[in-house]
Design a protein around this motif. Structure first.
Motif, short mmCIF file in Angstrom:
data_model
loop_
_atom_site.label_atom_id
_atom_site.label_comp_id
_atom_site.label_asym_id
_atom_site.label_seq_id
_atom_site.Cartn_x
_atom_site.Cartn_y
_atom_site.Cartn_z
N LYS A 87 5.58 17.83 2.21
CA LYS A 87 5.17 16.48 1.82
C LYS A 87 3.90 16.06 2.56
O LYS A 87 2.97 15.51 1.96
N GLY A 88 3.87 16.32 3.87
CA GLY A 88 2.71 15.93 4.66
C GLY A 88 1.44 16.66 4.25
O GLY A 88 0.36 16.06 4.23
N ASN A 91 0.26 15.21 0.80
CA ASN A 91 -0.34 13.89 0.98
C ASN A 91 -1.69 13.96 1.68
O ASN A 91 -2.58 13.16 1.42
N LYS A 94 -4.33 15.23 -1.13
CA LYS A 94 -4.63 14.41 -2.31
C LYS A 94 -5.97 13.69 -2.24
O LYS A 94 -6.72 13.68 -3.22
N TRP A 101 -5.79 20.27 -3.72
CA TRP A 101 -4.33 20.30 -3.87
C TRP A 101 -3.84 21.30 -4.91
O TRP A 101 -2.69 21.73 -4.90
N ASN A 122 -2.66 12.85 -10.45
CA ASN A 122 -2.48 13.30 -9.07
C ASN A 122 -1.01 13.66 -8.82
O ASN A 122 -0.11 12.97 -9.33
N SER A 124 2.65 14.00 -7.09
CA SER A 124 3.49 13.14 -6.26
C SER A 124 4.65 13.95 -5.70
O SER A 124 5.27 14.74 -6.42
N TRP A 125 4.94 13.74 -4.43
CA TRP A 125 6.04 14.46 -3.78
C TRP A 125 7.31 13.64 -4.00
O TRP A 125 7.83 13.00 -3.11
N ASN A 126 7.81 13.69 -5.23
CA ASN A 126 9.01 12.92 -5.56
C ASN A 126 10.25 13.81 -5.56
O ASN A 126 11.21 13.56 -6.29
#
Length: 375
Positions: A87-88, A91, A94, A101, A122, A124-126
């Motif tokens: 995730k880091g 982010n 991006k 990315w 873009n 997303s880390w969902n």
């Protein structure tokens, strides 16, 4: 344009609002730009993360490297570590555009179908934690990206000491192996709890032994902080007495976050053309405690009785040593077994900190609030 309060209490804006750390910035920048991994150790709230962000904003780093800030404080196991690392990195990439990315997502074969995209295209880390079904494989993919990235990478892992508490016993060895074979990335391991960080990096039996340079942070000198605070007050047509700053520094033992928070409050209380005098320090603290009263009352209520008793004893001592000695036990009507059991819980919950055998209440505002309650 609206003026901002110059005393920042979270995040990083620019060098203008960053106090000193000139020597530390130079040293850390030199280490990581010359191929060294670094263990950065200090008590919490002394400014480790701010220093790292400040280094990452230096021109020789900003224009040459991809930089990633990973906070693993809330992680409990290897799977959660891998989740936060991925995730880091996403982010961090991006803002650098699609080319940056896309390569990362290309490497994440095990998660590609779980990554979603927003209306601008873009990523997303969902993801849910359960989407990482094979953390070892996902970690392999993340390190493959770090090795193949179009720029060298700098990865800061905050609260690194928590990996020692993971139920999986081999996480240190797994990470050390990956890092050892990753020539395109260097790592900053930021952590507190000197004994835990020390064991990870200085014990010959541990995988990270002699693998890093080690830096320790100390409080910023009171004279330097005094000039910093006075300058920002003056630039905004306000004054602050030297004894006001020194009183804050003494009350909060030079710890960066508390000084920033108090300076922020005192600045807000002082109108243009006025001087912030030392009598306003207690007024500012009372205002802060009134806002935190409900939170602190709830925290204290939720503590088991034995932990509460030991916490109050440590608070009364201020700096408690030899907490299983007969003198300490007799003074506070405790038993050695109850203290030993309670202190583990208090340390795990961050109610108490232990620096070289000296125990104290971790949150300085909570310490003041509790003293008022038990006096």
């Amino acid at each position: 344009m609206t003026k901002i309060n110059p005393f920042i209490t979270s995040g990083y804006i620019s060098a203008k609002y960053f106090c000193d750390r000139i020597t530390e910035t130079t040293t850390l920048t030199r280490y990581i730009t010359n191929g060294n991994n670094v263990a950065l150790i200090s008590p919490r709230r002394l400014g480790k993360t701010g220093l790292i962000e400040h280094c990452f904003h230096q021109q020789q780093i900003r224009e040459v490297y991809h930089t990633f800030l990973i906070d693993i404080y809330a992680t409990k196991n290897f799977q959660e570590f891998v989740f936060e690392l991925g995730k880091g990195i996403l982010n961090g990439l991006k803002p650098r555009g699609r080319k940056a990315w896309e390569l990362f997502l290309k490497c994440l074969s095990s998660l590609r179908t779980s990554i979603s995209f927003d209306f601008s295209g873009n990523p997303s880390w969902n993801l849910e934690m359960g989407d990482i079904k094979a953390p070892a494989i996902t970690l392999d993919e993340i390190f493959r990206y770090l090795e193949e990235a179009d720029k060298p990478c700098l990865v800061s892992i905050d609260e690194f000491q928590v990996i020692a508490k993971y139920p999986e016993g081999d996480v240190e060895a797994i990470l050390r192996t990956h890092i050892q074979h990753c020539s395109n990335a260097k790592f900053i391991y930021a952590g507190l709890q000197r004994h835990m960080m020390g064991e990870i990096f200085t014990s010959p039996s541990r995988p990270f032994y002699q693998s890093t340079a080690i830096m320790e942070l100390s409080p910023i000198n009171v004279d330097i902080y005094t000039e910093f605070i006075k300058r920002h007050f003056a630039e905004n047509k306000k004054k602050i007495a030297v004894e006001t700053i020194q009183e804050v520094y003494k009350r909060f033992e030079g710890i960066t976050w508390y000084i920033q928070f108090m300076a922020n409050s005192l600045y807000a209380m002082t109108a243009e053309g006025e001087e912030c005098t030392v009598d306003k320090v207690n007024f500012a603290i009372e205002n802060i405690l009134s806002q935190l009263n409900f939170t602190y009352s709830s925290l204290l209520f939720q503590l088991p009785p034995k932990q509460k008793e030991v916490l109050i004893a440590i608070c009364k001592e201020g700096k408690a040593q030899e907490i299983t000695s007969s003198k300490f036990l007799k003074t506070y009507k405790l038993t050695a077994s109850s203290v030993q059991g309670a202190i583990r819980g208090l340390l795990d919950k961050d109610f108490v900190t232990n620096e070289l055998g000296v125990y104290s209440v971790y949150d300085k505002f909570f310490d003041i609030w509790l003293r008022k309650r038990i006096s």
